[in-house]
Design a protein around this motif. Sequence first.
Motif, short mmCIF file in Angstrom:
data_model
loop_
_atom_site.label_atom_id
_atom_site.label_comp_id
_atom_site.label_asym_id
_atom_site.label_seq_id
_atom_site.Cartn_x
_atom_site.Cartn_y
_atom_site.Cartn_z
N GLU A 103 0.82 -1.22 0.00
CA GLU A 103 0.00 0.00 0.00
C GLU A 103 0.85 1.28 0.00
O GLU A 103 0.33 2.37 0.08
CB GLU A 103 -0.95 -0.02 1.20
N GLY A 104 2.19 1.10 -0.07
CA GLY A 104 3.09 2.26 -0.16
C GLY A 104 3.39 2.94 1.16
O GLY A 104 3.76 4.12 1.19
N ASN A 105 3.27 2.18 2.25
CA ASN A 105 3.50 2.73 3.59
C ASN A 105 4.89 2.36 4.12
O ASN A 105 5.68 1.71 3.43
CB ASN A 105 2.41 2.25 4.54
N VAL A 106 5.17 2.76 5.36
CA VAL A 106 6.45 2.49 6.00
C VAL A 106 6.28 1.37 7.03
O VAL A 106 5.45 1.47 7.94
CB VAL A 106 7.00 3.75 6.71
N LEU A 107 7.08 0.31 6.86
CA LEU A 107 7.11 -0.79 7.82
C LEU A 107 8.42 -0.70 8.58
O LEU A 107 9.49 -0.73 7.99
CB LEU A 107 7.01 -2.14 7.09
N GLY A 108 8.31 -0.56 9.90
CA GLY A 108 9.50 -0.47 10.74
C GLY A 108 9.83 -1.81 11.37
O GLY A 108 8.94 -2.47 11.93
N LEU A 109 11.09 -2.21 11.26
CA LEU A 109 11.54 -3.49 11.83
C LEU A 109 12.80 -3.29 12.65
O LEU A 109 13.63 -2.43 12.34
CB LEU A 109 11.88 -4.50 10.73
N PHE A 110 12.95 -4.12 13.66
CA PHE A 110 14.20 -4.24 14.39
C PHE A 110 14.69 -5.65 14.06
O PHE A 110 14.27 -6.62 14.71
CB PHE A 110 13.98 -4.05 15.89
N PRO A 111 15.54 -5.80 13.02
CA PRO A 111 15.89 -7.12 12.52
C PRO A 111 16.48 -8.08 13.55
O PRO A 111 16.39 -9.29 13.39
CB PRO A 111 16.90 -6.82 11.40
#
Length: 193
Positions: A103-111
């Motif tokens: 959907e063109g959004n920002v996904l934040g991850l702490f790998p």
Amino acid sequence: MSLYFFARSLVYVIFKPLYRIKITGLEHFPKEGAVLLCSNHIDNFDPPVVGITSPRKVHFMAKAEAFKLPILGKLLPDLGAFPVRRGMSDREALRVGLKILKEGNVLGLFPEGTRSRNGELGQGLSGAGFFALRSDALIVPCAIIGPYKAFRSLKVVYGKPVNIDELRARKASADETTELIMKEIQNLLEKNR
């Protein structure tokens, strides 16, 4: 005003002066389109700090147990968080994460998947590589350089998007892709300490 932006403003007003947050590299953050934002993880405050320093709304995975807490559990979805069951392959969390990116959004991850006990960057899990390879998202590395101590300087550094075109072209593994992302985070940590 949505709960997300109200909470973001409130946390910003408290955290920015308390931790003397210095933000660099925002010029590298894409103004639109899907972004996979990957950061090191040194403290429980990392998600709100990334949330208030990012120029766009960030959707985070949060441990499923948090959604069972009386008040917080009801607020988390409105704050852009969605549950992930840790220690196992959670297909629903992967599906939701891919949808956010599609959907063109920002996904934040702490790998790393969990906080670092010694402040050093740990090994990344394959989830970051999975999302990077299965989407067209730009991958933005982020380094949080502490400590979280009142009136001491806390740095949040955003790096240039990681180019994984070659990895995508040769259908590299999620682990190899995560490894490249972790190297970029490590570079940011080393250059900005």
